[in-house]
Design an enzyme around this catalytic site. Structure first.
Site, PDB file in Angstrom:
ATOM      1  N   GLY A 193       0.769  -1.094   0.029  1.00 40.30           N
ATOM      2  CA  GLY A 193       0.021   0.101  -0.065  1.00 40.30           C
ATOM      3  C   GLY A 193       1.007   1.300  -0.103  1.00 40.30           C
ATOM      4  N   GLY A 196       1.820   5.836   4.359  1.00 35.72           N
ATOM      5  CA  GLY A 196       0.724   6.555   5.315  1.00 35.72           C
ATOM      6  C   GLY A 196      -0.469   5.861   5.284  1.00 35.72           C
ATOM      7  CB  THR A 197      -2.012   3.013   3.548  1.00 32.05           C
ATOM      8  OG1 THR A 197      -0.911   2.436   3.206  1.00 32.05           O
ATOM      9  CG2 THR A 197      -2.633   3.848   2.360  1.00 32.05           C
ATOM     10  N   GLY A 198      -0.983   3.089   6.642  1.00 37.11           N
ATOM     11  CA  GLY A 198      -0.898   2.354   8.255  1.00 37.11           C
ATOM     12  C   GLY A 198      -0.582   0.850   7.981  1.00 37.11           C
ATOM     13  CE  LYS A 199       3.094   0.243   3.376  1.00 34.55           C
ATOM     14  NZ  LYS A 199       2.680   1.590   3.216  1.00 34.55           N
ATOM     15  CB  THR A 200       4.450   1.123  10.337  1.00 34.02           C
ATOM     16  OG1 THR A 200       4.918   1.444   9.146  1.00 34.02           O
ATOM     17  CG2 THR A 200       5.556   0.710  11.426  1.00 34.02           C
ATOM     18  CD  GLU A 416     -13.489   3.254 -12.808  1.00 29.96           C
ATOM     19  OE1 GLU A 416     -13.462   1.931 -13.167  1.00 29.96           O
ATOM     20  OE2 GLU A 416     -12.583   3.923 -13.306  1.00 29.96           O
ATOM     21  CG  HIS A 419     -14.810  -0.028 -17.168  1.00 26.85           C
ATOM     22  ND1 HIS A 419     -14.368  -0.187 -18.261  1.00 26.85           N
ATOM     23  CD2 HIS A 419     -14.003   1.141 -16.580  1.00 26.85           C
ATOM     24  CE1 HIS A 419     -13.524   0.820 -18.552  1.00 26.85           C
ATOM     25  NE2 HIS A 419     -13.446   1.808 -17.563  1.00 26.85           N
ATOM     26  CG  ASP A 492     -10.694   2.228 -19.774  1.00 31.13           C
ATOM     27  OD1 ASP A 492     -10.083   1.756 -19.184  1.00 31.13           O
ATOM     28  OD2 ASP A 492     -11.725   3.263 -19.373  1.00 31.13           O
TER      29      ASP A 492
HETATM   30  P1  ADP Z   1       2.808   3.239   6.482  1.00 31.79           P
HETATM   31  O1  ADP Z   1       3.654   2.366   7.301  1.00 31.79           O
HETATM   32  O2  ADP Z   1       1.791   2.526   5.654  1.00 31.79           O
HETATM   33  O3  ADP Z   1       3.645   4.282   5.542  1.00 31.79           O
HETATM   34  P2  ADP Z   1       2.185   4.147   9.029  1.00 31.79           P
HETATM   35  O4  ADP Z   1       1.726   3.013   9.703  1.00 31.79           O
HETATM   36  O5  ADP Z   1       3.373   4.685   9.273  1.00 31.79           O
HETATM   37  O6  ADP Z   1       1.869   4.029   7.435  1.00 31.79           O
HETATM   38  O7  ADP Z   1       0.926   5.328   9.326  1.00 31.79           O
HETATM   39  C1  ADP Z   1       1.377   6.741   9.724  1.00 31.79           C
HETATM   40  C2  ADP Z   1       0.257   7.271  10.869  1.00 31.79           C
HETATM   41  O8  ADP Z   1      -0.921   7.465  10.180  1.00 31.79           O
HETATM   42  C3  ADP Z   1      -0.097   6.345  11.946  1.00 31.79           C
HETATM   43  O9  ADP Z   1       0.990   6.256  12.930  1.00 31.79           O
HETATM   44  C4  ADP Z   1      -1.137   6.668  12.304  1.00 31.79           C
HETATM   45  O10 ADP Z   1      -1.300   7.880  13.207  1.00 31.79           O
HETATM   46  C5  ADP Z   1      -1.893   7.168  11.066  1.00 31.79           C
HETATM   47  N1  ADP Z   1      -2.866   6.080  10.388  1.00 31.79           N
HETATM   48  C6  ADP Z   1      -2.499   5.589   9.098  1.00 31.79           C
HETATM   49  N2  ADP Z   1      -3.715   4.564   9.173  1.00 31.79           N
HETATM   50  C7  ADP Z   1      -4.299   4.607  10.265  1.00 31.79           C
HETATM   51  C8  ADP Z   1      -5.769   4.055  10.525  1.00 31.79           C
HETATM   52  N3  ADP Z   1      -6.212   2.710   9.790  1.00 31.79           N
HETATM   53  N4  ADP Z   1      -6.099   4.167  11.827  1.00 31.79           N
HETATM   54  C9  ADP Z   1      -5.647   5.022  12.469  1.00 31.79           C
HETATM   55  N5  ADP Z   1      -4.554   5.738  12.282  1.00 31.79           N
HETATM   56  C10 ADP Z   1      -3.946   5.471  10.912  1.00 31.79           C
HETATM   57 ZN    ZN Z   2     -11.894   2.973 -17.479  1.00 27.87          ZN
END
Ligand code: ADP
Ligand code: ZN
Length: 593
Positions: A193, A196-200, A416, A419, A492
């Site tokens: 992802g 910033g999507t929250g993987k860590t 979308e 499609h 497309d």
């Molecule tokens: P990634 O590892 O994907 O780059 P992070 O896990 O470092 O992203 O996310 C950064 C910050 O964004 C987290 O510390 C949190 O504060 C916030 N965050 C991201 N996704 C979420 C979520 N689903 N729920 C709550 N906070 C989130």
């Molecule tokens: Zn399309």
């Protein structure tokens, strides 16, 4: 890599310490040294004497004297402090005696400082950061957090992702019951992802939830100048993890190490391959039930070496997408918990206007709002603060998460759905798995994901036609609803052209041309070679090819348009639903028919 960035502060520090050392020396030496005769001379005219200090050692009578005479400082060594004191008594001069043990801490400070400087210089000369590491060669840089407070309740949204990780939590908190049952648990999970999507956060929450240690390291920490260091670090890290199992190892930016071998640019090539090999060896080495789960994060699965995705390695992939409107609201609520919000703030509304924002963006948005509320000396955060923060963060991150206008959203929703209707109706290509109008990081405004239920090795002519029709659906929907058409369909159109050309030129699927391969440019017609450059057929043939391609395309177009027209009600309903929820599952969509 960032050695340069690290050297500068060290250098400044060394310079400051050197100046300090010199000053200390000067401070000690600013009294003028005089001989014993000189001292005698002062005693002749005691009127000028302002202050006398005798430094006497405890062990014997030797020592020194400091005299202030006419405002200047003088000092001299003494062979017999007692005799000197008697002389002063005789002359009626006041003095103080300082007994010292011969060791004075302040005496050695300059030497200590010098020593530190020397050590630092040596470290610098052996290559800065990396050189310093040579001393503890191979020590992994993994940061260990044992009692992290995070758990799944700190992750908002991500319903499916959390569901998928449930068994991992279960396994880590009680590996034994899995072992007893003979169940095999994945060793490696890869989280895909955008940043910033929250993987860590997710990985850490798994560790926290299962109450196990969490080792985290970044892939770039493995890539060093010296061949072998990265591999040694990997070995070290797994060694450490085994001692602490059950536990989670989290490798951020795994693409830095696990890039496709033999590809890529740059010098530290061998090094990376060695590191990657070591990682694969380690992962193959421990048994699945040893209680170590390796989680890795990247936003580029496409560049990863396929070897790491093999069974027994990172064989589980979890896509961590950008949050949809409901998830955004949940994330905002979570981060608003410790903030004072005014009653006029409607987080639902904020969620609706932040399509494309990641969790980190949203957290940042609220933080900016809080800062501006403090700056304005307000007691709480109101809608205006959020509005301001929205503009501030929206502009700052325009590229990565551009704010989508209502109009664009609507067009995307129709596109979308166009499609999706065809994917649903055409049995050869469907059914629909997911429709989304959340922009992806790669510039697409939305996507429709089919989930083909067959896995045929031959593609039929009918299937190819259906693929073309489905690809045309987007533009057709735009035409039917909007007054004008957009550039959004360019991908497309490319796809359609590609298929039509291949059908005519490669697969012998046009009656007029028959089984003749007109494609001289190797197997890949898709690379966009100009056919005219490599012409082994007549002009007449060329024009037949052209007309056949356009005939195929327009046939498909007419058929596709017909189908969408018949389901115009679905088009409207789906569009309205998408605008509200931004994401529709296959089932939700199928219900509309
Ligand atoms: P990634 O590892 O994907 O780059 P992070 O896990 O470092 O992203 O996310 C950064 C910050 O964004 C987290 O510390 C949190 O504060 C916030 N965050 C991201 N996704 C979420 C979520 N689903 N729920 C709550 N906070 C989130
Ligand atoms: Zn399309």
């Amino acid at each position: 890599m960032n050695n340069k960035g690290f050297r500068f502060p060290w250098l400044a520090l060394i310079i400051i310490m050197a100046i300090y050392a010199v000053m200390l020396f000067q401070a000690r030496n600013n009294s003028t040294g005089v001989t014993a005769q000189g001292i005698e001379h002062f005693l002749q005219e005691p009127a000028g004497i302002q202050n006398v200090v005798i430094n006497s050692s405890r062990e014997n009578s030797t020592g020194s004297v400091n005299i202030r005479y006419d405002g200047a400082d003088y000092s001299s060594t003494l062979t017999d402090t007692d005799r000197f004191a008697e002389k002063l008594d005789a002359a009626g001069i006041d003095y103080t005696v300082k007994l010292d043990s011969g060791f004075n801490f302040s005496d050695i400070i300059p030497y200590v400082v010098m020593l530190i400087i020397l050590i630092m210089l040596m470290r610098m000369m052996t290559g800065g950061k990396a050189g310093g590491q040579m001393m503890n060669f191979g020590k992994s840089r993994a940061r260990l957090s044992v009692n992290n407070e995070l758990n799944m309740s700190n992750v908002a949204g991500m319903v499916e992702e959390k569901e998928e990780l449930k068994e991992i939590v279960q396994f880590l908190s009680d590996p034994k019951s899995f072992v007893d049952m003979g169940a095999r648990i994945p060793k490696g999970i890869i989280l895909v992802g955008s940043p910033g999507t929250g993987k860590t956060l997710l990985a850490k929450a798994v560790a926290g939830e299962a109450k196990v240690p969490f080792f985290s390291i970044s892939g770039s920490d493995f890539v060093e100048m010296y061949v072998g260091v990265g591999a040694a670090r990997v070995r070290d890290m797994f060694e450490e993890a085994k001692k602490n199992s059950p536990c989670i190892i989290f490798i951020d930016e795994i693409d830095a190490v696990a890039r496709r071998r033999g590809a890529g640019v740059g010098g530290s090539h061998d090094e990376r391959e060695q590191t990657l090999n070591q990682m694969l060896v380690e992962m193959d080495g421990f048994s699945p039930n040893q209680g170590i789960i390796v989680m890795a994060a990247t936003n580029r699965v496409d560049i990863l070496d396929p070897a790491i995705m093999r069974p027994g390695r990172f064989d589980r992939k979890i896509v961590v997408g950008k949050p949809d409107v409901a998830a955004r609201e949940a994330i905002l609520k979570l981060h608003a918990r410790n903030k004072h919000l005014n009653a006029d703030v409607d987080l639902k509304r904020v969620a609706q206007t932040t399509a494309g924002y990641t969790g980190a963006d949203l957290e940042n948005l609220l933080n900016e709002a809080a800062i501006s509320a403090v700056m304005a000396k307000k007691s709480d955060i109101n809608a205006k603060d959020i509005e301001d923060a929205f503009i501030k963060t929206g502009i700052g991150t325009e590229k990565k998460s551009k704010v989508i206008s209502e109009r664009d959203k609507k067009i995307t929703a129709y596109h979308e759905t166009g499609h999706a209707i065809l994917f649903h109706l055409l049995k050869d290509v469907g059914p629909v798995h997911m429709i989304s109008i959340i922009p992806t990081g790669e510039g697409a405004a939305g996507y429709t994901m089919p989930l083909p239920d067959k896995d045929d090795s031959f593609v039929t002519k009918e299937q190819l036609k259906h693929m073309m029709m489905a690809a045309m659906g987007g533009r057709i929907a735009e035409e039917l609803i909007c007054d004008d058409i957009t550039t959004g369909a360019s991908q497309d159109i490319k796809q359609v052209t590609k298929i039509a050309r291949a059908m005519v030129m490669q697969y012998g699927m046009s009656d007029k041309i028959g089984m003749i391969n007109c494609d001289d440019n190797g197997d890949d017609v898709f690379l966009g070679y100009d056919i005219a450059h490599n012409k082994t057929y007549s002009d007449e043939m060329l024009s037949t090819i052209d007309s056949e391609i356009s005939r195929l395309v327009s046939e498909c177009y007419t058929a596709a348009k017909e189908m969408i027209l018949q389901h115009k009600d679905v088009l409207e309903k789906s569009c309205a639903l998408l605008l509200e929820k931004e994401k529709l599952s296959g089932e939700e969509f199928a219900e509309l028919f």
